[in-house]
Design a protein around this motif. Structure first.
Motif, PDB file in Angstrom:
ATOM      1  N   SER A 258      37.230  38.862  43.706  1.00 11.48           N
ATOM      2  CA  SER A 258      36.093  38.077  44.196  1.00 11.48           C
ATOM      3  C   SER A 258      36.449  37.172  45.360  1.00 11.48           C
ATOM      4  O   SER A 258      35.576  36.460  45.874  1.00 11.48           O
ATOM      5  CB  SER A 258      35.495  37.248  43.054  1.00 11.48           C
ATOM      6  OG  SER A 258      36.458  36.362  42.516  1.00 11.48           O
ATOM      7  N   SER A 259      37.705  37.191  45.813  1.00  7.40           N
ATOM      8  CA  SER A 259      38.038  36.493  47.060  1.00  7.40           C
ATOM      9  C   SER A 259      37.274  37.102  48.231  1.00  7.40           C
ATOM     10  O   SER A 259      37.161  36.492  49.297  1.00  7.40           O
ATOM     11  CB  SER A 259      39.543  36.576  47.333  1.00  7.40           C
ATOM     12  OG  SER A 259      40.294  35.953  46.315  1.00  7.40           O
ATOM     13  N   ASN A 260      36.753  38.328  48.021  1.00 13.39           N
ATOM     14  CA  ASN A 260      35.912  38.977  49.026  1.00 13.39           C
ATOM     15  C   ASN A 260      36.673  39.141  50.339  1.00 13.39           C
ATOM     16  O   ASN A 260      36.125  38.963  51.422  1.00 13.39           O
ATOM     17  CB  ASN A 260      34.622  38.162  49.253  1.00 13.39           C
ATOM     18  CG  ASN A 260      33.563  38.927  50.020  1.00 13.39           C
ATOM     19  OD1 ASN A 260      33.643  40.141  50.149  1.00 13.39           O
ATOM     20  ND2 ASN A 260      32.580  38.208  50.540  1.00 13.39           N
ATOM     21  N   CYS A 330      31.956  40.008  45.557  1.00 20.49           N
ATOM     22  CA  CYS A 330      32.187  38.612  45.173  1.00 20.49           C
ATOM     23  C   CYS A 330      32.206  38.406  43.665  1.00 20.49           C
ATOM     24  O   CYS A 330      32.260  37.263  43.200  1.00 20.49           O
ATOM     25  CB  CYS A 330      31.106  37.719  45.771  1.00 20.49           C
ATOM     26  SG  CYS A 330      30.972  37.841  47.556  1.00 20.49           S
ATOM     27  N   SER A 331      32.161  39.464  42.897  1.00 19.87           N
ATOM     28  CA  SER A 331      32.012  39.347  41.448  1.00 19.87           C
ATOM     29  C   SER A 331      33.226  39.913  40.721  1.00 19.87           C
ATOM     30  O   SER A 331      33.702  40.996  41.046  1.00 19.87           O
ATOM     31  CB  SER A 331      30.748  40.085  40.981  1.00 19.87           C
ATOM     32  OG  SER A 331      29.594  39.571  41.625  1.00 19.87           O
ATOM     33  N   CYS A 340      26.986  36.909  46.901  1.00 21.06           N
ATOM     34  CA  CYS A 340      28.006  36.197  47.665  1.00 21.06           C
ATOM     35  C   CYS A 340      27.383  34.990  48.352  1.00 21.06           C
ATOM     36  O   CYS A 340      26.207  35.025  48.733  1.00 21.06           O
ATOM     37  CB  CYS A 340      28.608  37.114  48.724  1.00 21.06           C
ATOM     38  SG  CYS A 340      29.336  38.649  48.113  1.00 21.06           S
TER      39      CYS A 340
END
Length: 345
Positions: A258-260, A330-331, A340
């Motif tokens: 989720s650090s994207n 983002c999950s 996000c």
């Protein structure tokens, strides 16, 4: 560069000026004039060229088990000249140049005039520039529009980018810096296989750019090269850097999925590449299986907290790409996604 120094310039300022010149020379010094790294084969091949003809290095493919994954047979499928449509089309080559290669530095020595050459035995394209074209080919031809894709549409226009494989080349095109070629092999130690693949640079005193190294050209197959491009571009205009944590991917680690970040984007592209129709005209079974192998291997190496997402969770990524870009990236929990806060547009 000419400069005039006033008589009143103090010693500290003078030292800073000397340091700045030194940094400039170091940045632009050909690597072969410096101590060679683990295996600077490409630099020396260029330096030793006879009558302008370079004896391009052979591919090496450092990853264990690679030859079992990507059809490395007599024809080396991933880089085969007949299986990369740009080889027969100037329009296609021009389109690929538009991803930042046209503005890049270093390509004159890395195959600008020789991009059509290939190994006579394996039919594998062997110049660094040609092998970089093959990386972008996986982005261009994986999407149904090919070179007809309008890469200028807004990235949140999912009516136009109705598959992730359409969205990805537009993302790469819009977010990239110029792409430089670097003949050097920049490794941790002499004869180490822990070497730089690519590096994204930005800062107030230097031009923004992405460098591709010898490792990128000759130690990775074309599918992995493509996912590396997606990875590096996520670092570029989005300024998304890696986290300071330790994982199996050396310094290129993110805390979690989720650090994207660049690692998440790289894996989402690999998943989208894998989840294409079986009759896809460009993505052969060998290429598809290579994407799955990379996804599974790199998923376990790239994050300090192992992701819960698996390749099967991406079966619909080319049907509802907005869901994956706006929520999945983002999950942490595949069963409980959320939007996000900052989107890539």
């Amino acid at each position: 560069m000419r400069s005039q120094v006033k008589l009143g310039l103090n010693r500290a300022t003078g030292l800073l000026a000397v340091a700045a010149v030194g940094a400039f020379l170091y940045t632009f010094m050909p690597s072969c004039s410096m101590l060679a790294d683990a295996d600077d084969t490409l630099c020396f091949a260029i330096a030793d060229a006879k009558d302008g003809v370079v004896d391009w290095p052979d591919e090496e493919y450092l990853e264990p088990g690679y030859k079992n994954d990507c059809g490395i047979t007599d024809y080396h499928e991933c880089d085969h000249c007949d299986l990369n449509p740009w080889f027969l089309s100037q329009d296609d080559r021009d389109y690929i140049e538009g991803f930042g290669l046209a503005q890049g530095h270093g390509w004159a020595d890395l195959g600008r005039a020789d991009v059509m050459t290939f190994n006579e035995v394996t039919k594998e394209i062997d110049t660094p520039l040609g092998r970089t074209y093959n990386a972008y080919a996986n982005l261009v031809y994986a999407n149904p529009e090919g070179i007809e894709l309008d890469r200028s549409q807004a990235l949140d226009n999912f009516e136009y980018y109705d598959t992730f494989l359409k969205w990805a080349p537009a993302f790469v095109s819009q977010k990239t810096y110029r792409i430089n070629g670097n003949c050097n092999r920049d490794c941790e130690t002499v004869f180490s296989t822990n070497c730089v693949i690519a590096r994204t640079v930005h800062g107030p005193f230097r031009n923004d750019y992405i460098d591709l190294y010898q490792t990128f050209f000759y130690d990775l197959d074309a599918v992995w090269r493509a996912s590396t491009i997606v990875h590096e571009v996520r670092h570029a205009r989005d300024r998304n850097s890696h986290n300071a944590c330790v994982c199996g991917n050396g310094s290129a680690c993110d805390f979690r999925w989720s650090s994207n970040g660049a690692n998440t984007y790289e894996l989402m592209w690999l998943a989208a590449y894998y989840w294409t129709p079986e009759d896809h005209p460009f993505i052969t079974p060998a290429r598809r299986e290579r994407a799955a192998s990379l996804f599974n291997t790199r998923r376990d190496l790239m994050f300090c907290e192992k992701p819960r997402w698996r390749i099967g969770d991406f079966i619909h990524i080319n049907e509802i790409p907005e869901y994956y870009v706006e929520q999945v990236a983002c999950s942490e929990d595949p069963s409980n996604t959320h939007y996000c806060l900052v989107l890539a547009n």
